[in-house]
Write an enzyme that holds these catalytic residues in place. Structure first.
Site, PDB file in Angstrom:
ATOM      1  NE  ARG A  82      -4.482   1.189   1.842  1.00 35.62           N
ATOM      2  CZ  ARG A  82      -5.306   1.779   2.688  1.00 35.62           C
ATOM      3  NH1 ARG A  82      -4.950   2.010   3.924  1.00 35.62           N
ATOM      4  NH2 ARG A  82      -6.501   2.141   2.304  1.00 35.62           N
ATOM      5  CG  ASP A 113      -4.630 -11.358  17.834  1.00 33.77           C
ATOM      6  OD1 ASP A 113      -4.560 -10.830  18.957  1.00 33.77           O
ATOM      7  OD2 ASP A 113      -4.074 -10.876  16.823  1.00 33.77           O
ATOM      8  CD  GLU A 169     -32.400   2.268  -0.078  1.00 35.06           C
ATOM      9  OE1 GLU A 169     -31.875   1.336  -0.693  1.00 35.06           O
ATOM     10  OE2 GLU A 169     -32.093   3.472  -0.256  1.00 35.06           O
TER      11      GLU A 169
HETATM   12  C1  DGJ Z   1      -8.446  -0.698   6.116  1.00 38.80           C
HETATM   13  C2  DGJ Z   1      -9.653  -0.805   6.997  1.00 38.80           C
HETATM   14  O1  DGJ Z   1      -9.978  -2.132   7.215  1.00 38.80           O
HETATM   15  C3  DGJ Z   1     -10.789  -0.031   6.364  1.00 38.80           C
HETATM   16  O2  DGJ Z   1     -11.951  -0.212   7.102  1.00 38.80           O
HETATM   17  C4  DGJ Z   1     -10.389   1.413   6.286  1.00 38.80           C
HETATM   18  O3  DGJ Z   1     -10.228   1.921   7.578  1.00 38.80           O
HETATM   19  C5  DGJ Z   1      -9.114   1.548   5.484  1.00 38.80           C
HETATM   20  N1  DGJ Z   1      -8.078   0.684   5.982  1.00 38.80           N
HETATM   21  C6  DGJ Z   1      -8.625   2.966   5.497  1.00 38.80           C
HETATM   22  O4  DGJ Z   1      -7.401   3.095   4.913  1.00 38.80           O
END
Ligand code: DGJ
Length: 748
Positions: A445, A536, A616
């Site tokens: 990332r 965990d 909704e």
């Molecule tokens: C990963 C998390 O699981 C998501 O819910 C979100 O918070 C993103 N990161 C944000 O970058």
């Protein structure tokens, strides 16, 4: 006292309500494991051990000629060591100063105490003096002086036994621990299935059940976190074990880092299960006088199937692992903006979503990623934990107050362990990012990870977060962690001690979490790691709930939450209603079904509520009302798996411990013409009481002629009829239809 030590025979028995765990020191002092299973009545089970000369399985020197049938290689043991005659999976492997890899631990005494031991700097089950007893067994290697203190916590009423080991170098030269397990369990007899939970990002904790085969099989990970790929929880059970019958044993690791769970079926069909920090990434030097403390393992036994085993773990995690005021509080119905806005928001947009959410009955607004530093997408900014006021259009305090003014509490996202090269923090401290000098690091990332093994890094993050959390009215924190740790190296350790890094990272993380959760006890902390990558029991010691998965698709969530339920209580499972088509799968599911899955967890929303139609919005309002009526039941009730998702209809139930109420939820995953109805048996009710049975999702179901034909609600039925006769669920008439059935005991 739930611990009985008989000095003359050497037998030590640990008793819980329904189980007995037993060990015995033999005449040489080898600590044999003699029983873990149904409760005994004061017996010595070592008579079961059948010694036969196994040829190439050698014998302790002291026995040489006289007892060629007595071999460590086949004896069931409490803490087997590598290198001295047991060739199976070891609990302890050391490298001595002379280069040899050998240890042999012999019994050197034991003591018992009231209450449950604690582990400094590590998560551990806690209990009051009246709720638990502790056994400490001391083992010593006569050749080197190495000592192992095996600690056992016995929670009699809860049917749980905990284990951890502390290894101390009492010799005169350094020793390197290459593997130090928290627990090892041996079974002499029986053929068992092994249940493990595998997955990947956005598809975590899928159940695998397979017969143990000869050799070693294992699950584990070396990713720095406990991981999406394998969960640190496992079960052994009889092949015929079901939800309601059969013997099962569960092992749950209270650890959030690299782990290994190994199951071995040996040459004479015996089984060994070992749980340790992953040895591939571990080498810990103990100078003379130094000790190493392993993390803790929880063990449970059920003679009544998998359902009961899960309920044991649910209760101990809910009441004796999770801490703080939020442990026992109903969690707020939250709106998280991630799937609503991603990075595309400003203060006004957030406030308008919050205003609408508050009007629908939601209570907490969570601003997810993108509010800080120069973070405009997921390529940069991590580490700069100061608000981007230009983007928000105001200070963080002002934004939180604007959210409060529309009627919602305010929560915020952090990724404290992350650092982007494009950040002020990286410019100031490039050496704080984990990387190997002279080698380009693996990016994930487009980010790196902070070296949490270093005290100054921990202190910096504690300071940063303290500043933000005390500068605005913040009621909730989502603690994210979005990559696996590679290129492991720390500038804080010399070359020969780099093998300590992975575990020191976790210890650092635990210190930061401890400081912040203690400093801000009223803030609700939710764990997260790209969804459920660090789901965990170790994390649950600090954060009473964890975002279960980045996958919000209700149908995928059936599998994910089903697998998760084998160990973890619904109160820990972060679950939200999101928009359709779903952002991860493109699937359309009814709003009622999405609500059903979210309610089987902490319950919240993760969509732009300003885009909901009037109809909704009405349904959401009713969903929230319904959730409130059942929130305590869901959080603290006994959980029953009624039908597995693979059966075409997933169904589960929450039953009040006193049998006064139950909620059954079901989702059909499969529709076909000329369908066969689904039959479920409701559990946990009082056989002779009468229950009012009502569908509670009329929005989706009430007007169906089919429903009326199959379910002439409200019905009044006895607990006996509901459990022994069961309920028939009408087959679905639209895809992914859900059911919610409330059962309330009638006043007599
Ligand atoms: C990963 C998390 O699981 C998501 O819910 C979100 O918070 C993103 N990161 C944000 O970058």
């Amino acid at each position: 006292m739930s611990i009985v030590y008989e000095e003359t025979s050497g037998v030590i028995s640990l008793y819980t309500r329904h189980s007995t765990y037993q060990m015995k020191a033999d005449t040489l002092g080898t600590l044999l494991h003699t029983h873990y299973g149904g409760r005994l009545a004061g017996d010595d089970m070592s008579g079961q051990i059948c010694c036969i000369d196994r040829g190439l399985s050698g014998n302790p020197y002291e026995y040489g000629r006289s007892r060629r049938e007595y071999s460590l290689d086949v004896l069931p043991q409490e803490y087997p060591c590598f290198g001295t005659g047991d060739f199976r999976t070891a609990a302890l492997r050391v490298r001595n100063a002379d280069g040899s890899q050998a240890a042999q631990l012999r019994f050197a005494g034991c003591r018992t105490e009231k209450g449950k031991y604690a582990l400094e700097g590590l998560p551990a089950v806690y209990a009051g003096e009246a709720e638990a007893d502790t056994l400490t067994v001391l083992l010593r290697d006569p050749a080197t002086g190495l000592e192992a203190e095996l600690r056992y916590g016995v929670l009699e009423e809860l049917d749980v036994i905990t284990r951890a080991a502390r290894i101390t170098n009492r010799g005169t030269a350094p020793v390197v621990l290459e593997k130090a397990a928290s627990a090892s369990l041996d079974w002499q007899f029986g053929r068992y299935d092994w249940l493990t939970f595998h997955g990947r990002h956005a598809m975590e904790r899928n159940l695998t059940r397979q017969p143990l085969r000869h050799g070693v099989q294992s699950v584990g990970c070396v990713r720095g976190t406990s991981s999406h790929q394998y969960n640190p929880f496992t079960i052994l059970c009889e092949p015929a074990a079901t939800e309601t019958a059969g013997e099962c044993w569960g092992m749950c690791f209270l650890y959030s880092g690299e782990f290994l769970m190994e199951a071995e079926l040996d040459q004479v069909d015996q089984i060994r299960l070992v749980c340790s920090i992953h040895p591939d990434d571990f080498a810990w030097t103990l100078a003379p006088g130094e000790s190493f403390q392993t993390p803790e393992v929880m063990l449970a036994y059920s003679g009544e199937g998998l359902g009961r085993l899960s309920r044991i773990f649910h209760r101990v995690i809910r009441e004796h692992v999770c801490r703080g005021p939020w442990r026992d509080r109903r969690r707020p119905v939250l709106l998280n903006d991630w799937e609503a806005t991603y990075f595309d928001f400003d203060g006004d947009k957030l406030v308008s979503i919050a205003r609408k959410a508050a009007g629908l009955g939601m209570e907490l607004f969570v601003m997810d990623d993108g509010w800080f530093g120069r973070r405009k997408d997921d390529n940069g900014g991590l580490g700069d934990w100061y608000p981007n006021e230009e983007k928000l259009g105001c200070s963080l305090r002002e934004l939180a107050e604007r959210i409060n003014a529309v009627g919602m509490d305010f929560g915020i996202w952090f990724e404290p362990e992350g650092i982007s090269e494009d950040s002020d923090l990286y410019k100031a401290h490039p050496d704080w990012a984990i990387r190997i000098p002279g080698r380009a690091p693996c990016l994930a990332r487009n980010q790196l990870v902070l070296d949490f093994s270093r005290r100054e890094v921990q202190d910096h993050i504690i300071g940063q977060l303290r500043g933000v959390l005390s500068g605005a009215p913040i009621r909730y924190v989502k603690w994210d962690m979005n990559r696996s740790i590679s290129d492991k190296f720390t500038a804080a350790l010399p070359p020969e001690r780099q093998g300590e890094f992975a575990h020191r990272y976790v210890l650092g993380l635990y210190r930061v979490l401890e400081e912040l959760t203690q400093a801000f006890p009223d803030i609700l902390f939710e764990g997260c790691s790209g969804g459920g990558g660090r789901f965990d029991a170790g994390m649950l010691y600090y954060t009473p709930q964890i975002w279960c998965s980045d996958n919000t698709d209700a149908i995928n969530r059936l599998d994910i939450q089903y697998g998760t339920s084998f160990c973890y209580p619904a109160s820990a499972v972060g679950a939200h209603v999101s928009a359709v088509p779903n952002h991860q799968t493109g699937r359309n599911t009814p709003l009622a079904t999405r609500g059903c899955l979210a309610m089987a967890g902490t319950f919240g929303y993760e969509l732009d509520v300003t885009r909901l139609s009037g109809e909704e919005q009405e349904e959401v309002r009713r969903q929230i009302e319904r959730f409130r009526q059942s929130a305590d039941l869901i959080r603290t009730g006994e959980y029953y798996r009624l039908c597995a998702p693979e059966e075409g209809c997933a169904a589960w139930e929450f039953a009040a411990p006193d049998g006064s109420r139950a909620l059954v939820q079901a989702v059909f995953t499969h529709i076909e013409a000329n369908p066969i109805p689904v039959h479920i048996r409701v559990r946990g009710l009082q056989a002779d009481a009468r229950y009012r049975v009502e569908l509670t999702d009329p929005g989706a179901i009430e007007d169906s002629a089919l429903y009326k034909r199959w379910f002439p609600a409200p019905a009044i039925l006895s607990g006996a009829a509901l459990e022994r006769g069961g309920l028939t669920l009408s087959p679905p008439w639209r895809e992914y239809q859900s059911w919610e059935i409330q059962l309330r005991r009638e006043q007599t």
